[in-house]
Scaffold this motif. Structure first.
Motif, short mmCIF file in Angstrom:
data_model
loop_
_atom_site.label_atom_id
_atom_site.label_comp_id
_atom_site.label_asym_id
_atom_site.label_seq_id
_atom_site.Cartn_x
_atom_site.Cartn_y
_atom_site.Cartn_z
N HIS A 243 36.84 32.84 41.60
CA HIS A 243 37.02 34.20 41.14
C HIS A 243 36.27 35.15 42.06
CE1 HIS A 243 37.85 31.91 37.39
NE2 HIS A 243 38.81 32.80 37.29
N SER A 244 36.83 36.37 42.22
CA SER A 244 36.18 37.36 43.07
C SER A 244 35.90 38.66 42.32
CB SER A 244 37.07 37.67 44.28
OG SER A 244 38.30 38.22 43.87
N GLY A 245 36.29 38.74 41.06
CA GLY A 245 36.09 39.97 40.30
C GLY A 245 37.18 40.12 39.26
N LYS A 246 37.38 41.35 38.81
CA LYS A 246 38.40 41.60 37.80
C LYS A 246 38.98 42.99 37.99
CE LYS A 246 34.92 43.08 34.39
NZ LYS A 246 34.39 42.86 33.02
N VAL A 247 40.13 43.21 37.35
CA VAL A 247 40.84 44.47 37.48
C VAL A 247 41.37 44.88 36.11
CG1 VAL A 247 43.02 43.33 38.08
CG2 VAL A 247 42.65 45.70 38.77
N LEU A 248 41.30 46.19 35.81
CA LEU A 248 41.79 46.70 34.53
C LEU A 248 43.21 47.22 34.74
CD1 LEU A 248 41.27 47.42 31.56
CD2 LEU A 248 40.28 49.59 32.33
N VAL A 249 44.17 46.63 34.03
CA VAL A 249 45.59 46.92 34.21
C VAL A 249 46.13 47.64 32.98
CG1 VAL A 249 47.87 45.91 34.65
CG2 VAL A 249 45.82 44.87 35.65
N SER A 250 46.97 48.64 33.20
CA SER A 250 47.67 49.33 32.12
C SER A 250 49.16 49.10 32.28
CB SER A 250 47.36 50.83 32.16
OG SER A 250 48.21 51.54 31.28
#
Length: 422
Positions: A243-250
């Motif tokens: 894993h390298s991080g996260k993203v908030l998706v709409s």
């Protein structure tokens, strides 16, 4: 290099892959496509997924002519940004060769490589066919034209990247891929990108800084559709780790929910929307002229007033059309009977900007499909007193439409819109 005996010979040109494509200033990633030109014929590959070593594996057929010796290959980044160009000479390489071209950029510096295969076609074929191997034991149907691709189906929706958390990655951009469609956005929720997704699709979200891809995430179509109308965090997988991080998706429906409005029918009795389209302005036309803008949807034509001696006309004139989501707007600029530029706009885009109270800027193209300026349009959904509508008691009330003005005949416009970033 070949006989001029009719019929003219054909050659199959396979655009296989690229290698070591050069980073572009101001471009967060490379998602390239290739334009092939030979005489008056032009073919274009699909846009590859973000990668500086892209793969296309697409095959095209060309008829060869004795007076035409050169075929050009132009590699473009998504958004119509030039990467590099190479030229094939048939008199030098013949019509049966595996070639690796060095691409030259605008400064004539090597911008990467393009791998191409050319081979003669023994039998005349009318349509291009994809590069696929026939199943063992199957009949040879190479001379049969392929079936046209089925129209894209699925649910229309909007995707926005609201936030990204990737430690030490710097400024990020996001490339979102569904099938052959690749679109780019920031990671602060400034853009909403439209896609059409069904349960068999896959959505790939790639985050990249100015140097490399820092992480990717993959969503199945059924997952996308099940989360429509929600915001959620999505883990990013790195190339060199879990894993390298996260993203908030709409994920939101294509059209925001609205209160019901009175029903509208067009003059054929079909369900339609009364849409007021505003011709606002154009800028950076190819030359100073006396431009007039012609708008057309189905059989309805409207025309603005003519402005004098300008390459950036301002009209601010509005016209009412009765439309459905599947319609297309043709917007063409003429000076008297001389064509200047055009844009083909899906009415669905106008309905969307009308629903959120924004304006739509579209690229104008000339007859060679080259950039020829920008057009700014506005849109508003109206309750017209010139359409069919429902009376207060619920019965259909007919309110006659005024006679539409007659405008100058137009040249035939293309029925599809050129490649553009939505």
């Amino acid at each position: 290099f070949f006989s001029s005996v009719l019929p003219m010979p054909q050659v199959a040109v396979s655009v296989l892959s690229g290698a070591d494509l050069t980073e572009l200033t101001g471009q967060p990633y490379i998602a390239p496509y290739v334009e092939i030109e030979y005489g008056k014929a032009k073919r274009t590959t699909n846009t590859a997924s973000p990668d500086d070593n892209p793969e296309w594996n697409e095959r095209f057929l060309f008829e060869l002519y004795e007076e035409e010796d050169e075929m050009s290959f132009t590699v473009m980044n998504a958004g119509d940004v030039f990467i590099g160009r190479a030229v094939l000479s048939f008199s030098r390489f013949g019509t049966d060769a595996d070639l690796c071209f060095e691409l030259a950029n605008q400064d004539n510096v090597v911008a990467g490589k393009l791998i191409v295969k050319i081979e003669p076609v023994e039998e005349q074929v009318e349509e291009a066919v994809p590069v696929v191997e026939a199943p063992a034991g199957s009949e040879d149907v190479s001379a049969e034209p392929p079936e046209p691709p089925a129209p894209k189906t699925g649910t229309k929706l909007r995707v926005a990247i609201l936030q990204a958390e990737v430690p030490g990655a710097g400024t990020l951009s996001a490339a979102i891929t569904v099938g052959s469609m690749v679109k780019v956005t920031d990671t602060e929720g400034m853009d909403e990108l439209m896609f059409q997704v069904d349960t068999n699709d896959t959505m790939i979200i790639s985050l990249q800084n100015t140097k490399y891809v820092v992480g990717t995430a993959t969503l199945k179509g059924e997952t996308v559709l099940s989360r429509l109308g929600t915001e959620f965090w999505l883990a990013l997988a790195a190339a060199n780790g879990p894993h390298s991080g996260k993203v908030l998706v709409s994920l939101t429906p294509y059209f925001p929910k609205q209160n019901p409005v009175s029903a509208t029918l067009d003059d054929k009795g079909e369900a339609a929307t009364a849409l007021m389209i505003e011709a606002i302005s154009a800028e950076r036309l190819v030359r100073n002229c006396n431009p007039c803008l012609y708008l057309s949807i189905n059989d309805t034509d409207k025309a603005t007033t003519t402005k004098e001696d300008t390459d950036s006309p301002v009209w601010n004139e509005s016209f009412e059309f009765f439309v459905t989501e599947e319609d297309t707007l043709s917007a063409a600029i003429f000076e008297a009977e001389d064509f200047i530029a055009e844009a083909i706009v899906p009415v669905a885009e106008l309905l969307y900007v009308a629903s959120i109270g924004q304006q739509l800027e579209v690229k104008l193209l000339d007859r060679r499909r080259k950039a020829a300026g920008l057009l700014l349009l506005g849109a508003q959904i109206t309750k017209s007193d010139k359409s069919f509508s429902l009376a207060p008691d619920g019965h259909l009330a007919v309110m006659p439409r005024e006679t539409m003005p007659t405008v100058m005949p137009r040249e035939t416009m293309p029925t599809v819109m050129p490649r553009e970033t939505m």
